[in-house]
Scaffold this active site. Structure first.
Site, PDB file in Angstrom:
ATOM      1  N   CYS A 197      26.917 -12.155  63.560  1.00  0.00           N
ATOM      2  CA  CYS A 197      27.971 -11.217  63.157  1.00  0.00           C
ATOM      3  C   CYS A 197      27.438 -10.186  62.165  1.00  0.00           C
ATOM      4  O   CYS A 197      26.834 -10.548  61.149  1.00  0.00           O
ATOM      5  CB  CYS A 197      29.125 -11.977  62.527  1.00  0.00           C
ATOM      6  SG  CYS A 197      30.473 -10.905  61.993  1.00  0.00           S
TER       7      CYS A 197
ATOM      8  N   CYS B 214      31.956 -11.219  54.835  1.00  0.00           N
ATOM      9  CA  CYS B 214      33.197 -11.812  55.338  1.00  0.00           C
ATOM     10  C   CYS B 214      33.303 -13.289  54.978  1.00  0.00           C
ATOM     11  O   CYS B 214      32.328 -14.037  55.052  1.00  0.00           O
ATOM     12  CB  CYS B 214      33.270 -11.624  56.851  1.00  0.00           C
ATOM     13  SG  CYS B 214      34.760 -12.319  57.599  1.00  0.00           S
TER      14      CYS B 214
ATOM     15  N   CYS C 241      33.246 -17.104  57.894  1.00  0.00           N
ATOM     16  CA  CYS C 241      32.169 -18.066  58.209  1.00  0.00           C
ATOM     17  C   CYS C 241      31.323 -18.296  56.960  1.00  0.00           C
ATOM     18  O   CYS C 241      31.338 -17.481  56.041  1.00  0.00           O
ATOM     19  CB  CYS C 241      31.248 -17.535  59.302  1.00  0.00           C
ATOM     20  SG  CYS C 241      32.001 -17.379  60.914  1.00  0.00           S
TER      21      CYS C 241
ATOM     22  N   GLN D  19      45.253 -27.449  67.573  1.00  0.00           N
ATOM     23  CA  GLN D  19      43.826 -27.398  67.258  1.00  0.00           C
ATOM     24  C   GLN D  19      43.272 -26.033  67.651  1.00  0.00           C
ATOM     25  O   GLN D  19      43.611 -25.500  68.708  1.00  0.00           O
ATOM     26  CB  GLN D  19      43.074 -28.505  67.989  1.00  0.00           C
ATOM     27  CG  GLN D  19      43.520 -29.903  67.618  1.00  0.00           C
ATOM     28  CD  GLN D  19      43.174 -30.283  66.180  1.00  0.00           C
ATOM     29  OE1 GLN D  19      42.435 -29.591  65.488  1.00  0.00           O
ATOM     30  NE2 GLN D  19      43.716 -31.396  65.719  1.00  0.00           N
TER      31      GLN D  19
ATOM     32  N   PHE E 219      51.593 -38.717  62.408  1.00  0.00           N
ATOM     33  CA  PHE E 219      51.299 -37.282  62.339  1.00  0.00           C
ATOM     34  C   PHE E 219      51.068 -36.765  63.772  1.00  0.00           C
ATOM     35  O   PHE E 219      50.083 -36.094  64.054  1.00  0.00           O
ATOM     36  CB  PHE E 219      50.073 -36.986  61.468  1.00  0.00           C
ATOM     37  CG  PHE E 219      50.135 -37.568  60.082  1.00  0.00           C
ATOM     38  CD1 PHE E 219      50.735 -36.866  59.041  1.00  0.00           C
ATOM     39  CD2 PHE E 219      49.595 -38.817  59.818  1.00  0.00           C
ATOM     40  CE1 PHE E 219      50.784 -37.399  57.759  1.00  0.00           C
ATOM     41  CE2 PHE E 219      49.635 -39.362  58.541  1.00  0.00           C
ATOM     42  CZ  PHE E 219      50.241 -38.644  57.507  1.00  0.00           C
TER      43      PHE E 219
ATOM     44  N   ASN F  59      49.856 -34.154  71.085  1.00  0.00           N
ATOM     45  CA  ASN F  59      48.497 -33.906  71.580  1.00  0.00           C
ATOM     46  C   ASN F  59      47.762 -35.197  71.946  1.00  0.00           C
ATOM     47  O   ASN F  59      47.032 -35.245  72.940  1.00  0.00           O
ATOM     48  CB  ASN F  59      47.708 -33.137  70.514  1.00  0.00           C
ATOM     49  CG  ASN F  59      46.341 -32.684  70.990  1.00  0.00           C
ATOM     50  OD1 ASN F  59      46.215 -32.018  72.008  1.00  0.00           O
ATOM     51  ND2 ASN F  59      45.301 -33.039  70.246  1.00  0.00           N
TER      52      ASN F  59
ATOM     53  N   GLU G 243      56.353 -37.906  63.079  1.00  0.00           N
ATOM     54  CA  GLU G 243      55.902 -36.613  62.558  1.00  0.00           C
ATOM     55  C   GLU G 243      56.848 -36.177  61.446  1.00  0.00           C
ATOM     56  O   GLU G 243      58.045 -36.461  61.488  1.00  0.00           O
ATOM     57  CB  GLU G 243      55.901 -35.594  63.713  1.00  0.00           C
ATOM     58  CG  GLU G 243      55.785 -34.141  63.337  1.00  0.00           C
ATOM     59  CD  GLU G 243      54.502 -33.811  62.602  1.00  0.00           C
ATOM     60  OE1 GLU G 243      54.571 -33.032  61.634  1.00  0.00           O
ATOM     61  OE2 GLU G 243      53.433 -34.334  62.973  1.00  0.00           O
TER      62      GLU G 243
ATOM     63  N   ASN H  35      59.450 -39.192  56.735  1.00  0.00           N
ATOM     64  CA  ASN H  35      58.540 -38.945  55.627  1.00  0.00           C
ATOM     65  C   ASN H  35      57.351 -39.890  55.781  1.00  0.00           C
ATOM     66  O   ASN H  35      57.472 -41.098  55.589  1.00  0.00           O
ATOM     67  CB  ASN H  35      59.258 -39.192  54.301  1.00  0.00           C
ATOM     68  CG  ASN H  35      58.326 -39.069  53.108  1.00  0.00           C
ATOM     69  OD1 ASN H  35      57.175 -38.626  53.240  1.00  0.00           O
ATOM     70  ND2 ASN H  35      58.812 -39.463  51.945  1.00  0.00           N
TER      71      ASN H  35
ATOM     72  N   CYS I 103      40.478 -34.272  59.137  1.00  0.00           N
ATOM     73  CA  CYS I 103      40.009 -32.899  58.931  1.00  0.00           C
ATOM     74  C   CYS I 103      39.465 -32.708  57.520  1.00  0.00           C
ATOM     75  O   CYS I 103      39.204 -31.584  57.099  1.00  0.00           O
ATOM     76  CB  CYS I 103      41.124 -31.893  59.221  1.00  0.00           C
ATOM     77  SG  CYS I 103      42.603 -32.109  58.220  1.00  0.00           S
TER      78      CYS I 103
END
Length: 444
Positions: free
Chosen positions: A77, A83, A86, A276, A305, A310, A326, A353, A400
């Site tokens: 890039c 930027c 990334c 995602q 969750f 998915n 969820e 919750n 994550c």
């Protein structure tokens, strides 16, 4: 007594990089103190200038590479140096994976006080044009009489990096950023659009324009013409998230879609929904999670969750029943909608919750042999603390944030009697330091 702020030494310094930090910055040891330098790689000798001096560490700006690493590559890039989208394009793709896998295992050892019995091979995808969701900032600059569209600057998030392309974004947006800028340049109220959210499905791309004031008729016409010419669904957001509506085509339904072809399932989602960002990696991740679950026809599975289903819907094709829980009621509605449209009947979804396992148990009074957990970055602390009330034989944890995964692993292994069977990284975000991972726990 008032503390005296240390003075910056602005003369250039030379140091050898000995390691990488969790966010991908090079670490040098200067006079016994850690100095973090963005863009530097282990083994390199670099010239740098101090930008911040703290009690326990310093930060520096890379000026030049005196001795380059063999791991260094030329960033694709042209905007990479400025930027903030990334942070690892200067590192080979193979080395990025090794760095992330090493980082995960280090955290599991340091904070989880354990190590997996085996390490999964990393899941990877194409590492360009993979990103199907993004938020682009916009600003009309009076002095230049032109609009800036892009991500925030890496070193100064108050400012926007003006970009003409983005090789990690969905290929359609990558080529159309220039046209987006031209669109806003021609609008009557050039200050009206504060940001543009990008959301791509398998076959369509949507743009959500955050308009700070009502659009003029002329500006509405320009946006319609843009959407028609470049084939976008356009949504407007005049207020909060609940104000988002489909602007063009006016008679279109509000949903995009993506497919899990191995399971013959198609998901519909609103551009604002969590999905995602990397469709190819998501397909591989779902398959790996199901393989790790080792589902049997008799299994009743709890999916915590669960989002829009998915994992729930493909798992339902391999077991007796799936219960998805969820925190977001809208996502529960979306999950039911997707189950219905895919003719999957052995699933139920609840809003609860997720910090209160007893609330979850009050909604779902059944026994579960297996649990899948896919929490946000904050992890699943309250769930793992109270996992005894669910008492599954097997847990697949999709993370994550490796730091909260390591914390939760410590509880599961060292307090709750589970064994960490295997773990590994999934490169959901190539060219960034973001680490997605998956772990399998078995009751000891």
């Amino acid at each position: 007594m008032r503390k005296v702020k240390p003075k910056l030494n602005l003369t250039s310094q030379t140091a050898r990089i000995v390691n990488l930090s969790h966010d991908g910055r090079g670490i040098a040891r200067v006079n016994g103190k850690a100095t973090f330098i963005q863009g530097a790689l282990p083994g390199e000798v670099v010239e740098f200038q101090y930008t911040r001096v703290k009690k326990d560490f310093d930060e520096g700006k890379l000026l030049s590479i005196v001795e380059p690493s063999t791991l260094r590559v030329e960033p694709k890039c042209p905007h990479y140096q400025m930027c903030g989208g990334c942070s690892l394009q200067h590192m080979s793709a193979e080395e990025q994976i090794r760095f992330k896998q090493s980082h995960l295992l280090d955290l599991l050892s340091r904070y989880g006080h354990t190590e997996p019995q085996s390490v999964l091979s990393p899941l990877t995808s194409h590492h360009w044009n993979y990103r199907n969701k993004a938020r682009l900032s916009t600003r009309f600059v009076e002095k230049k009489q032109s609009t800036m569209v892009g991500f925030r600057e890496r070193n100064n998030p108050r400012f926007i990096t003006e970009i003409n392309q983005c090789p990690i974004l969905n290929s359609k947006i990558d080529t159309d950023i220039v046209h987006l800028r031209k669109l806003i340049d021609t609008m009557e109220d050039k200050h009206c659009i504060a940001q543009i959210e990008v959301a791509a499905g398998d076959n369509e791309v949507a743009l959500i324009f955050r308009n700070l004031s009502p659009l003029t008729e002329q500006d509405e016409l320009k946006i319609r013409e843009f959407a028609q010419q470049f084939q976008y669904k356009v949504f407007l957001q005049p207020g909060g998230l609940d104000s988002v509506f489909c602007f063009y085509p006016s008679d279109a339904h509000a949903y995009l879609s993506y497919e899990l072809p191995d399971y013959q399932i198609t998901f519909q989602f609103h551009p604002n929904d969590f999905t995602q960002v990397n469709a190819e990696l998501n397909r591989k991740m779902v398959t790996q999670a199901i393989q790790l679950m080792e589902l049997k026809n008799s299994d009743i599975v709890l999916d915590l969750f669960c989002g829009l289903g998915n994992f729930s819907l493909p798992m339902a094709k391999h077991c007796s029943r799936v219960i998805g829980v969820e925190g977001n009621k809208n996502m529960v509605e979306r999950a039911y909608m997707n189950a219905k449209s895919n003719h999957i009947t052995n699933v139920d979804f609840y809003a609860a919750n997720l910090d209160d396992v007893m609330e979850v148990r009050s909604l779902v009074n059944t026994s579960f042999s297996k649990v899948l957990i896919d929490p946000p970055r904050s992890g699943a602390l309250e769930i793992v603390k109270q996992i005894d009330s669910i008492d599954p034989e097997r847990i697949v944890y999709v993370s994550c944030n490796p730091i909260t995964l390591a914390r939760d692993t410590d509880i599961l292994v060292n307090q709750k009697g589970y064994v960490l069977i295997t773990a590994g990284v999934m490169d959901m975000f190539p060219h960034t330091a973001h680490v997605e991972s998956i772990a399998l726990f078995q009751k000891g």
